[in-house]
Design a protein around this motif. Structure first.
Motif, PDB file in Angstrom:
ATOM      1  N   ASP A 175       3.921 -41.358  -8.852  1.00 49.52           N
ATOM      2  CA  ASP A 175       5.102 -40.587  -8.842  1.00 49.52           C
ATOM      3  C   ASP A 175       5.116 -39.256  -9.744  1.00 49.52           C
ATOM      4  OD1 ASP A 175       6.209 -42.337  -6.896  1.00 49.52           O
ATOM      5  OD2 ASP A 175       7.534 -43.378  -8.561  1.00 49.52           O
ATOM      6  N   LYS A 176       4.651 -39.413 -11.080  1.00 47.66           N
ATOM      7  CA  LYS A 176       4.397 -38.457 -12.040  1.00 47.66           C
ATOM      8  C   LYS A 176       3.338 -37.384 -11.314  1.00 47.66           C
ATOM      9  CE  LYS A 176       5.388 -41.069 -16.032  1.00 47.66           C
ATOM     10  NZ  LYS A 176       4.787 -41.508 -17.387  1.00 47.66           N
ATOM     11  N   GLY A 177       2.407 -37.785 -10.758  1.00 48.18           N
ATOM     12  CA  GLY A 177       1.645 -36.699  -9.841  1.00 48.18           C
ATOM     13  C   GLY A 177       2.183 -35.848  -8.704  1.00 48.18           C
ATOM     14  N   GLN A 178       3.070 -36.114  -8.458  1.00 44.85           N
ATOM     15  CA  GLN A 178       4.000 -35.220  -7.548  1.00 44.85           C
ATOM     16  C   GLN A 178       3.659 -34.662  -6.446  1.00 44.85           C
ATOM     17  OE1 GLN A 178       5.544 -32.124 -10.028  1.00 44.85           O
ATOM     18  NE2 GLN A 178       7.234 -33.325 -11.211  1.00 44.85           N
ATOM     19  N   THR A 179       2.896 -35.789  -5.731  1.00 46.77           N
ATOM     20  CA  THR A 179       2.160 -35.715  -4.263  1.00 46.77           C
ATOM     21  C   THR A 179       3.152 -35.605  -3.086  1.00 46.77           C
ATOM     22  OG1 THR A 179       1.700 -38.058  -4.156  1.00 46.77           O
ATOM     23  CG2 THR A 179      -0.132 -36.670  -5.558  1.00 46.77           C
ATOM     24  N   GLY A 180       4.174 -36.064  -3.382  1.00 46.18           N
ATOM     25  CA  GLY A 180       5.205 -36.121  -2.197  1.00 46.18           C
ATOM     26  C   GLY A 180       4.799 -37.522  -1.634  1.00 46.18           C
ATOM     27  N   LYS A 181       4.208 -38.481  -2.066  1.00 37.74           N
ATOM     28  CA  LYS A 181       3.842 -39.695  -1.332  1.00 37.74           C
ATOM     29  C   LYS A 181       4.121 -40.923  -2.488  1.00 37.74           C
ATOM     30  CE  LYS A 181       0.006 -37.988   1.372  1.00 37.74           C
ATOM     31  NZ  LYS A 181      -1.286 -38.139   1.646  1.00 37.74           N
ATOM     32  N   ARG A 182       4.524 -41.906  -1.938  1.00 38.01           N
ATOM     33  CA  ARG A 182       4.933 -43.231  -2.577  1.00 38.01           C
ATOM     34  C   ARG A 182       3.809 -44.028  -2.344  1.00 38.01           C
ATOM     35  NH1 ARG A 182       8.152 -44.496  -6.092  1.00 38.01           N
ATOM     36  NH2 ARG A 182       8.550 -46.489  -5.446  1.00 38.01           N
ATOM     37  N   GLY A 183       3.317 -44.599  -3.566  1.00 35.58           N
ATOM     38  CA  GLY A 183       2.452 -45.828  -3.313  1.00 35.58           C
ATOM     39  C   GLY A 183       2.081 -46.378  -4.726  1.00 35.58           C
ATOM     40  N   SER A 184       1.330 -47.426  -4.516  1.00 34.29           N
ATOM     41  CA  SER A 184       0.815 -48.069  -5.605  1.00 34.29           C
ATOM     42  C   SER A 184      -0.632 -48.606  -5.682  1.00 34.29           C
ATOM     43  CB  SER A 184       1.845 -49.397  -5.800  1.00 34.29           C
ATOM     44  OG  SER A 184       1.564 -50.174  -4.781  1.00 34.29           O
ATOM     45  N   CYS A 185      -0.824 -49.773  -6.074  1.00 27.76           N
ATOM     46  CA  CYS A 185      -2.437 -50.115  -5.998  1.00 27.76           C
ATOM     47  C   CYS A 185      -2.783 -50.373  -4.575  1.00 27.76           C
ATOM     48  CB  CYS A 185      -2.333 -51.570  -6.550  1.00 27.76           C
ATOM     49  SG  CYS A 185      -2.225 -51.523  -8.303  1.00 27.76           S
ATOM     50  N   HIS A 186      -1.969 -50.498  -3.379  1.00 23.92           N
ATOM     51  CA  HIS A 186      -2.344 -50.680  -2.187  1.00 23.92           C
ATOM     52  C   HIS A 186      -2.797 -49.463  -1.470  1.00 23.92           C
ATOM     53  CE1 HIS A 186      -2.553 -52.614   1.737  1.00 23.92           C
ATOM     54  NE2 HIS A 186      -2.047 -51.489   2.171  1.00 23.92           N
ATOM     55  N   LEU A 187      -2.220 -48.371  -2.174  1.00 22.57           N
ATOM     56  CA  LEU A 187      -2.301 -46.809  -1.678  1.00 22.57           C
ATOM     57  C   LEU A 187      -4.131 -46.640  -2.135  1.00 22.57           C
ATOM     58  CD1 LEU A 187      -1.625 -44.030  -0.586  1.00 22.57           C
ATOM     59  CD2 LEU A 187      -1.374 -43.509  -3.263  1.00 22.57           C
ATOM     60  N   PHE A 188      -4.643 -46.927  -3.321  1.00 20.38           N
ATOM     61  CA  PHE A 188      -5.501 -46.794  -3.419  1.00 20.38           C
ATOM     62  C   PHE A 188      -6.771 -47.622  -2.773  1.00 20.38           C
ATOM     63  CE2 PHE A 188      -3.584 -44.957  -7.323  1.00 20.38           C
ATOM     64  CZ  PHE A 188      -3.793 -43.801  -7.131  1.00 20.38           C
ATOM     65  N   ARG A 189      -6.382 -48.854  -2.594  1.00 20.98           N
ATOM     66  CA  ARG A 189      -7.295 -49.989  -1.970  1.00 20.98           C
ATOM     67  C   ARG A 189      -7.549 -49.655  -0.490  1.00 20.98           C
ATOM     68  NH1 ARG A 189      -7.667 -55.753  -1.604  1.00 20.98           N
ATOM     69  NH2 ARG A 189      -7.231 -56.506   0.287  1.00 20.98           N
ATOM     70  N   HIS A 190      -6.280 -48.867   0.194  1.00 21.97           N
ATOM     71  CA  HIS A 190      -6.423 -48.472   1.551  1.00 21.97           C
ATOM     72  C   HIS A 190      -7.316 -47.201   1.613  1.00 21.97           C
ATOM     73  CE1 HIS A 190      -4.629 -48.260   5.648  1.00 21.97           C
ATOM     74  NE2 HIS A 190      -4.658 -47.054   5.408  1.00 21.97           N
ATOM     75  N   THR A 191      -7.082 -46.260   0.608  1.00 21.98           N
ATOM     76  CA  THR A 191      -7.732 -45.255   0.844  1.00 21.98           C
ATOM     77  C   THR A 191      -9.275 -45.081   0.485  1.00 21.98           C
ATOM     78  OG1 THR A 191      -5.823 -43.857  -0.067  1.00 21.98           O
ATOM     79  CG2 THR A 191      -8.150 -42.804  -0.387  1.00 21.98           C
ATOM     80  N   MET A 192      -9.688 -46.217  -0.170  1.00 24.34           N
ATOM     81  CA  MET A 192     -11.002 -46.547  -0.481  1.00 24.34           C
ATOM     82  C   MET A 192     -11.696 -47.212   0.848  1.00 24.34           C
ATOM     83  SD  MET A 192     -13.152 -49.571  -1.246  1.00 24.34           S
ATOM     84  CE  MET A 192     -11.582 -50.688  -1.315  1.00 24.34           C
ATOM     85  N   ALA A 193     -11.044 -48.176   1.326  1.00 21.58           N
ATOM     86  CA  ALA A 193     -11.522 -48.639   2.625  1.00 21.58           C
ATOM     87  C   ALA A 193     -11.705 -47.835   3.710  1.00 21.58           C
ATOM     88  CB  ALA A 193     -10.546 -50.013   2.983  1.00 21.58           C
ATOM     89  N   THR A 194     -10.557 -46.732   3.659  1.00 22.28           N
ATOM     90  CA  THR A 194     -10.938 -45.785   4.882  1.00 22.28           C
ATOM     91  C   THR A 194     -11.974 -44.959   4.640  1.00 22.28           C
ATOM     92  OG1 THR A 194      -8.313 -46.108   4.992  1.00 22.28           O
ATOM     93  CG2 THR A 194      -9.452 -44.122   6.085  1.00 22.28           C
ATOM     94  N   LEU A 195     -12.064 -44.389   3.559  1.00 26.09           N
ATOM     95  CA  LEU A 195     -13.068 -43.270   3.181  1.00 26.09           C
ATOM     96  C   LEU A 195     -14.603 -43.815   3.247  1.00 26.09           C
ATOM     97  CD1 LEU A 195     -11.465 -41.421  -0.163  1.00 26.09           C
ATOM     98  CD2 LEU A 195     -11.928 -40.623   2.740  1.00 26.09           C
ATOM     99  N   MET A 196     -14.490 -45.370   2.730  1.00 23.96           N
ATOM    100  CA  MET A 196     -15.733 -45.951   3.013  1.00 23.96           C
ATOM    101  C   MET A 196     -16.178 -46.075   4.398  1.00 23.96           C
ATOM    102  SD  MET A 196     -15.850 -48.971   0.109  1.00 23.96           S
ATOM    103  CE  MET A 196     -17.300 -49.570   0.626  1.00 23.96           C
ATOM    104  N   LEU A 197     -15.241 -46.360   5.155  1.00 22.18           N
ATOM    105  CA  LEU A 197     -15.574 -46.529   6.579  1.00 22.18           C
ATOM    106  C   LEU A 197     -15.944 -45.189   7.308  1.00 22.18           C
ATOM    107  CD1 LEU A 197     -15.556 -48.487   9.014  1.00 22.18           C
ATOM    108  CD2 LEU A 197     -13.103 -47.824   9.417  1.00 22.18           C
ATOM    109  N   GLU A 198     -15.167 -44.129   6.913  1.00 17.08           N
ATOM    110  CA  GLU A 198     -15.373 -42.834   7.548  1.00 17.08           C
ATOM    111  C   GLU A 198     -16.702 -42.389   7.051  1.00 17.08           C
ATOM    112  OE1 GLU A 198     -12.252 -40.161   6.285  1.00 17.08           O
ATOM    113  OE2 GLU A 198     -10.845 -41.124   7.847  1.00 17.08           O
ATOM    114  N   ASN A 199     -17.480 -42.988   5.942  1.00 14.77           N
ATOM    115  CA  ASN A 199     -18.757 -42.394   5.418  1.00 14.77           C
ATOM    116  C   ASN A 199     -19.703 -43.135   5.776  1.00 14.77           C
ATOM    117  OD1 ASN A 199     -17.822 -39.770   4.161  1.00 14.77           O
ATOM    118  ND2 ASN A 199     -17.065 -41.059   2.387  1.00 14.77           N
ATOM    119  N   GLY A 200     -19.456 -44.179   6.704  1.00 10.71           N
ATOM    120  CA  GLY A 200     -20.693 -45.023   7.393  1.00 10.71           C
ATOM    121  C   GLY A 200     -20.664 -46.366   6.801  1.00 10.71           C
TER     122      GLY A 200
END
Length: 134
Positions: free
Chosen positions: A37-62
């Motif tokens: 929230d302090k980062g003012q990215t306009g997105k809501r999120g918590s630990c799951h946001l980082f977990r989801h992002t990590m998994a998606t980027l790993m998959l996209e990178n092979g």
């Protein structure tokens, strides 16, 4: 810093408060949410946001989806496959870059830049086909 907070017998608890006690179940989520929230990215999120992002980027990178499944601790591969549906951005980029109908440009190392060049290519292919038939 962790050794300074661990008091008494160390049971291996990863996240400790300043009093040396284990975090409450939602404490890390609460802290991450506040930082997002302090980062003012306009997105809501918590630990799951980082977990989801990590998994998606790993998959996209092979990364193999089975390794991602193991890292996330999913019992069923179908749970991990949800991340494959999120990779639409990567799919579009790959489609644009590799589709046979993609125009060839000088930047691609080719020589086709317009309709005239496409006609020349088609004529060359037709001539090559005639040679193969002969």
């Amino acid at each position: 810093m962790r050794p300074l907070y661990a008091c008494g017998a160390d049971d291996g608890t990863l996240f400790l408060t300043q009093l040396g006690e284990a975090f409450a179940p939602n404490r890390l989520t609460q802290m991450v949410r506040e930082y997002v929230d302090k980062g003012q990215t306009g997105k809501r999120g918590s630990c799951h946001l980082f977990r989801h992002t990590m998994a998606t980027l790993m998959l996209e990178n092979g990364a193999d989806i089975r390794f991602i499944q193991a890292m996330l601790g999913h019992a069923e591969l179908s749970t991990t496959q949800i991340y494959t549906q999120v990779s639409v951005r990567k799919l579009k980029a790959i489609h644009t870059a590799t589709h046979p109908g993609k125009p060839i440009t000088a930047a691609d190392g080719g020589q086709l830049t317009g309709d005239h060049d496409a006609d020349l290519l088609l004529a060359a292919l037709a001539a090559e086909a005639e040679e193969d038939d002969a």
